[in-house]
Structure formats: structure tokens, C-alpha cells
Write a protein that holds these residues in place. Structure first.
Motif, PDB file in Angstrom:
ATOM      1  N   TYR A   1       0.948  -1.113   0.092  1.00 46.53           N
ATOM      2  CA  TYR A   1       0.181   0.116  -0.112  1.00 46.53           C
ATOM      3  C   TYR A   1       1.035   1.244  -0.054  1.00 46.53           C
ATOM      4  CZ  TYR A   1      -3.665   3.056   1.157  1.00 46.53           C
ATOM      5  OH  TYR A   1      -4.347   4.491   1.352  1.00 46.53           O
ATOM      6  N   VAL A   2       0.620   2.201  -0.870  1.00 42.16           N
ATOM      7  CA  VAL A   2       1.346   3.705  -0.796  1.00 42.16           C
ATOM      8  C   VAL A   2       0.456   4.480  -1.139  1.00 42.16           C
ATOM      9  CG1 VAL A   2       3.564   2.737  -1.764  1.00 42.16           C
ATOM     10  CG2 VAL A   2       1.431   3.455  -3.505  1.00 42.16           C
ATOM     11  N   SER A   3       0.960   5.856  -0.862  1.00 38.09           N
ATOM     12  CA  SER A   3      -0.288   6.958  -0.824  1.00 38.09           C
ATOM     13  C   SER A   3      -0.354   7.315  -2.436  1.00 38.09           C
ATOM     14  CB  SER A   3       0.446   8.262  -0.286  1.00 38.09           C
ATOM     15  OG  SER A   3       1.791   8.561  -0.971  1.00 38.09           O
ATOM     16  N   PHE A   4      -1.465   8.069  -2.869  1.00 34.05           N
ATOM     17  CA  PHE A   4      -1.560   8.227  -4.289  1.00 34.05           C
ATOM     18  C   PHE A   4      -0.463   8.951  -4.559  1.00 34.05           C
ATOM     19  CE2 PHE A   4      -3.515  11.182  -7.481  1.00 34.05           C
ATOM     20  CZ  PHE A   4      -3.756  10.154  -8.273  1.00 34.05           C
ATOM     21  N   GLU A   5       0.160   9.969  -4.173  1.00 34.94           N
ATOM     22  CA  GLU A   5       1.436  10.631  -4.331  1.00 34.94           C
ATOM     23  C   GLU A   5       2.394   9.881  -4.854  1.00 34.94           C
ATOM     24  OE1 GLU A   5       0.626  13.894  -4.817  1.00 34.94           O
ATOM     25  OE2 GLU A   5       2.852  14.645  -5.012  1.00 34.94           O
ATOM     26  N   LYS A   6       2.668   8.902  -3.968  1.00 40.63           N
ATOM     27  CA  LYS A   6       3.881   7.720  -3.972  1.00 40.63           C
ATOM     28  C   LYS A   6       3.763   6.721  -5.283  1.00 40.63           C
ATOM     29  CE  LYS A   6       6.703   4.709  -1.283  1.00 40.63           C
ATOM     30  NZ  LYS A   6       8.168   5.357  -1.237  1.00 40.63           N
ATOM     31  N   LEU A   7       2.400   6.496  -5.423  1.00 36.56           N
ATOM     32  CA  LEU A   7       2.099   5.693  -6.736  1.00 36.56           C
ATOM     33  C   LEU A   7       2.273   6.475  -7.972  1.00 36.56           C
ATOM     34  CD1 LEU A   7      -0.390   3.116  -6.866  1.00 36.56           C
ATOM     35  CD2 LEU A   7      -1.053   4.993  -8.205  1.00 36.56           C
ATOM     36  N   ILE A   8       1.903   7.738  -7.823  1.00 36.60           N
ATOM     37  CA  ILE A   8       2.166   8.649  -9.102  1.00 36.60           C
ATOM     38  C   ILE A   8       3.442   8.618  -9.402  1.00 36.60           C
ATOM     39  CG2 ILE A   8       1.855  10.958 -10.000  1.00 36.60           C
ATOM     40  CD1 ILE A   8      -0.618   8.933  -9.902  1.00 36.60           C
ATOM     41  N   ARG A   9       4.104   8.985  -8.347  1.00 37.40           N
ATOM     42  CA  ARG A   9       5.662   9.432  -8.538  1.00 37.40           C
ATOM     43  C   ARG A   9       6.837   8.221  -8.786  1.00 37.40           C
ATOM     44  NH1 ARG A   9       6.785  14.563  -7.714  1.00 37.40           N
ATOM     45  NH2 ARG A   9       5.345  15.859  -6.239  1.00 37.40           N
ATOM     46  N   GLU A  10       6.382   7.006  -8.323  1.00 40.27           N
ATOM     47  CA  GLU A  10       7.108   5.883  -8.359  1.00 40.27           C
ATOM     48  C   GLU A  10       6.842   4.822  -9.228  1.00 40.27           C
ATOM     49  OE1 GLU A  10       8.285   4.854  -4.387  1.00 40.27           O
ATOM     50  OE2 GLU A  10       9.089   6.906  -3.821  1.00 40.27           O
ATOM     51  N   SER A  11       5.853   4.693  -9.630  1.00 37.49           N
ATOM     52  CA  SER A  11       5.313   3.646 -10.687  1.00 37.49           C
ATOM     53  C   SER A  11       6.066   3.811 -12.021  1.00 37.49           C
ATOM     54  CB  SER A  11       4.031   3.478 -10.746  1.00 37.49           C
ATOM     55  OG  SER A  11       3.124   3.308  -9.512  1.00 37.49           O
ATOM     56  N   ASP A  12       6.442   2.402 -12.444  1.00 41.78           N
ATOM     57  CA  ASP A  12       6.988   2.671 -13.883  1.00 41.78           C
ATOM     58  C   ASP A  12       5.621   2.382 -14.779  1.00 41.78           C
ATOM     59  OD1 ASP A  12       9.709   2.672 -13.566  1.00 41.78           O
ATOM     60  OD2 ASP A  12       9.325   0.603 -12.601  1.00 41.78           O
ATOM     61  N   PHE A  13       4.636   1.825 -14.408  1.00 45.01           N
ATOM     62  CA  PHE A  13       3.216   1.616 -15.006  1.00 45.01           C
ATOM     63  C   PHE A  13       2.210   1.805 -14.226  1.00 45.01           C
ATOM     64  CE2 PHE A  13       6.389  -1.396 -16.927  1.00 45.01           C
ATOM     65  CZ  PHE A  13       6.057  -1.201 -18.538  1.00 45.01           C
ATOM     66  N   ILE A  14       1.276   2.575 -14.285  1.00 40.35           N
ATOM     67  CA  ILE A  14      -0.012   2.875 -13.502  1.00 40.35           C
ATOM     68  C   ILE A  14      -1.084   2.275 -14.298  1.00 40.35           C
ATOM     69  CG2 ILE A  14      -1.149   4.730 -12.580  1.00 40.35           C
ATOM     70  CD1 ILE A  14       1.137   6.356 -12.286  1.00 40.35           C
ATOM     71  N   SER A  15      -2.022   1.423 -13.493  1.00 40.89           N
ATOM     72  CA  SER A  15      -2.998   0.855 -14.220  1.00 40.89           C
ATOM     73  C   SER A  15      -4.268   1.268 -13.430  1.00 40.89           C
ATOM     74  CB  SER A  15      -2.928  -0.607 -14.342  1.00 40.89           C
ATOM     75  OG  SER A  15      -3.908  -1.315 -15.147  1.00 40.89           O
ATOM     76  N   ILE A  16      -5.175   2.067 -13.875  1.00 43.56           N
ATOM     77  CA  ILE A  16      -6.398   2.494 -13.423  1.00 43.56           C
ATOM     78  C   ILE A  16      -7.594   1.690 -13.409  1.00 43.56           C
ATOM     79  CG2 ILE A  16      -7.892   4.460 -13.307  1.00 43.56           C
ATOM     80  CD1 ILE A  16      -6.002   6.043 -15.125  1.00 43.56           C
ATOM     81  N   HIS A  17      -7.902   1.324 -11.865  1.00 47.50           N
ATOM     82  CA  HIS A  17      -9.175   0.572 -11.638  1.00 47.50           C
ATOM     83  C   HIS A  17     -10.074   1.118 -10.836  1.00 47.50           C
ATOM     84  CE1 HIS A  17      -6.994  -2.564 -14.193  1.00 47.50           C
ATOM     85  NE2 HIS A  17      -6.021  -2.421 -13.561  1.00 47.50           N
ATOM     86  N   VAL A  18     -10.392   2.426 -11.152  1.00 41.24           N
ATOM     87  CA  VAL A  18     -11.475   2.993 -10.045  1.00 41.24           C
ATOM     88  C   VAL A  18     -12.528   3.424 -11.053  1.00 41.24           C
ATOM     89  CG1 VAL A  18      -9.976   3.831  -8.472  1.00 41.24           C
ATOM     90  CG2 VAL A  18     -10.178   5.208 -10.560  1.00 41.24           C
TER      91      VAL A  18
END
Ligand code: DGY
Length: 322
Positions: A193-210
Motif C-alpha cells: 500500500y502506498v499513498s496516491f502521491e507515491k504511486l504517481i511518482r514511483e510507478s513505472d506503469f500505472i493501471s487505473i481500476h477506479v
């Protein structure tokens, strides 16, 4: 007299057979979705509606449904329906989650693999007879998946199923939800689990499931793209409106992010002249997340069951609101 049911698109034979036995049914035929004005006049006469994500069942539409008892959508998403208003009018709303979880997670992972390894781009190069131009060490390079971080926004049914695929490819998984999932689920999926901010800054791929809601509308905009890694990719199989498309076009053009894989768009269908279609660093799919033979059959079964229950004043198997 049989109750009246209208379908905005046809379904499988077994589903139509069952519906015909019980109801007087009418189906919109033709290649394009039913115009809203035509649906508005149809809805006046019917007891049950089977609809699809591109049919906008808003307050005005529901208002016309004087006899309407149930709206059964052939989709997991229901943001095209004013469920609050339907509830107020005591109209049941059924939808089709669970059965399409695997297919949609597969689609998200296909887009991720495709954009990382430039499969669709390669296909185009061959079809255009340009293969001979690209034989060098630096031509047509993609990126490795192993060791990269996938940030999953929304570790629900589809997000969790995607996580299983991601894990098998030796990638790292982070996720963000309103609330973390249980520790045991985190352990099983190997998800952190990470904050939204961390997810945005550190991911190489972001997959949206909301889902698309007031809170997620245009959530991915230029402010967010600028925080993402320049080397990162955005994957969206949820709803197009979660991404600000104008900003995405600029972010992809200016290489603020590396690429994207989209199955969903702000307004569907998009035309071949849409600015996204002109970009090389994007893979596009025509909203086919749930589109496998097996899944579509299961969706039809549930859609009919939901309709049968709702038309008789009962709660659909999968029900929103009332
Ligand atoms: C749904 O069912 O809502 C999906 O978006 C279809 O792919």
C-alpha cells in the motif's frame, strides 16, 4: 399481456429465447448505438430495459419511463445510469460484475505488455512495408518488465486480478485505495500500500481500476502527468473520463510520460481523427475489456437474470441502489 422489454443491442440467442418466452421484446438493430431521442420515446412504453455503457440513462431518460421497473446494464460500470434517481423512482438497476474480472484484467495486462514491447507498433511497421528500415541495435527497443513497479489504482476485483498477472512477470506491485486491503490479501498478492502521491511518482506503469465518479473525474491531468516518471506508462481499462484526454495528448506528445494503453475514452467511439490516434506512443483498444466469448455469455446470463428479478419488483443478483 406480456410485459415489454427493450434491448439497445442484441444479445446471444439463448438470452433472446428466454426473454421472448416471458416478454414482448424489441431490439435496436443496426451498427450504431440507438440515438438518445429514439430511446427516450421507447422508454415510455416499456417495463424493462437492457442497455449498454454508451446508452446514457440520465434523469430525463428515467423520467420518461412511466412503467419502467428495471434497468439491466450489460456492463460492470454503471456511471451511464443515474442510479440515485432510479432509486428515488424505485426502479431496480442490475449490473454484471465478477464474471468479467479476469477478461478485463487480461486486457489491462495486454495493453501493458503491448505498449512496453511495442507489439502493435511493430505490426504497423510490417503492414506498411517498413521493416527493412529498422534493423539496428537501437531500433524498435521496448522496456523490460522484470523488476519494474506497477502501481495499481484501485485494488478491487479487477485490480487484484491484474496483480496476479503482474506478480507472475516478476514485477513489483504497489497500490492505492481509499482504504488498504487486509494484510493477508497484501501478502497473497505481494502488493504494498502506498499513498496516491507515491504511486504517481514511483510507478513505472500505472493501471487505473477506479470507477468514474465526481471524485475521479479528470483525476489524471497535467498536474499528475508532470509528477509521473518520464519513463512511465499509463494503462486505463476503467472509464475514459478518469483521464483528462487533452492533457494526456500533450503529455504523450511532449514525452512528459512515455506512453499509454487505453481501452476506454472520454467519448466513445473515438474517430480516426482523434488526436490520440495520431500519436505513436499509445496503444488503443475499442472498449473490449470484457470482450471474450466466454465472458460475454456469462454477462448475458446475468443481464437476463437481473432483468427477470427487477421486472418483478425483486432485487437483481447484482444490484445498485434500490
Ligand atoms: C464494463 O462492463 O463496464 C466494461 O467497461 C466493459 O468492458
Amino acid at each position: 399481456m406480456k410485459k415489454k422489454v427493450f434491448l439497445t443491442r442484441t444479445l446471444h440467442d439463448f438470452a433472446l429465447k428466454e426473454l421472448r418466452k416471458k416478454y414482448q421484446i424489441e431490439i435496436h438493430s443496426g451498427k450504431i448505438p440507438i440515438p438518445q431521442s429514439k430511446l427516450r420515446s421507447k422508454i415510455k412504453e416499456i417495463d424493462g430495459l437492457i442497455c449498454f455503457p454508451y446508452d446514457i440513462i440520465n434523469r430525463e431518460m428515467i423520467e420518461e419511463g412511466k412503467n419502467l421497473k428495471v434497468i439491466s446494464t450489460y456492463s460492470v460500470g454503471f456511471d451511464h445510469i443515474d442510479t440515485e434517481y432510479a432509486k428515488k423512482k424505485k426502479i431496480r438497476v442490475g449490473y454484471t460484475p465478477e464474471v468479467l474480472t479476469d477478461a478485463t484484467a487480461d486486457m489491462a495486462f495486454s495493453l501493458l505488455l503491448d505498449i512496453a514491447r511495442r507489439v502493435t507498433e511493430g505490426d504497423k511497421i510490417i503492414r506498411e512495408g517498413r521493416w527493412k528500415e529498422i534493423y539496428g541495435a537501437f531500433d524498435y527497443v521496448g522496456v523490460d518488465l522484470q523488476g519494474k513497479t506497477v502501481g495499481i489504482l484501485g485494488l478491487g476485483r479487477i485490480g487484484s486480478t491484474l496483480a496476479k498477472r503482474v506478480k507472475a512477470f516478476d514485477m513489483k506491485i504497489t497500490y492505492h485505495n481509499r482504504k488498504p486491503v487486509t494484510k493477508s490479501k497484501e501478502r497473497t498478492l505481494d502488493a504494498k500500500y502506498v499513498s496516491f502521491e507515491k504511486l504517481i511518482r514511483e510507478s513505472d506503469f500505472i493501471s487505473i481500476h477506479v470507477p468514474h465518479t465526481k471524485e475521479t473525474d479528470g483525476l489524471f491531468n497535467m498536474k499528475i502527468f508532470k509528477k509521473m516518471k518520464k519513463t512511465s506508462f499509463l494503462i486505463n481499462t476503467s472509464r475514459g473520463k478518469v483521464v483528462n484526454e487533452k492533457d494526456l495528448v500533450i503529455a504523450l506528445k511532449k514525452k512528459i510520460i512515455s506512453g499509454a494503453g487505453l481501452d476506454v475514452f472520454d467519448k466513445e467511439p473515438i474517430s480516426k481523427d482523434h488526436p490520440l490516434v495520431k500519436l505513436p506512443n499509445i496503444v488503443l483498444a475499442p472498449h473490449i475489456g470484457s470482450s471474450t466469448k466466454e465472458t460475454r455469455i456469462k454477462m448475458a446470463e446475468i443481464t437476463v437474470k437481473n432483468l427477470n428479478l427487477g421486472i418483478n419488483g425483486k432485487k437483481p443478483i447484482y444490484s445498485v441502489g434500490y
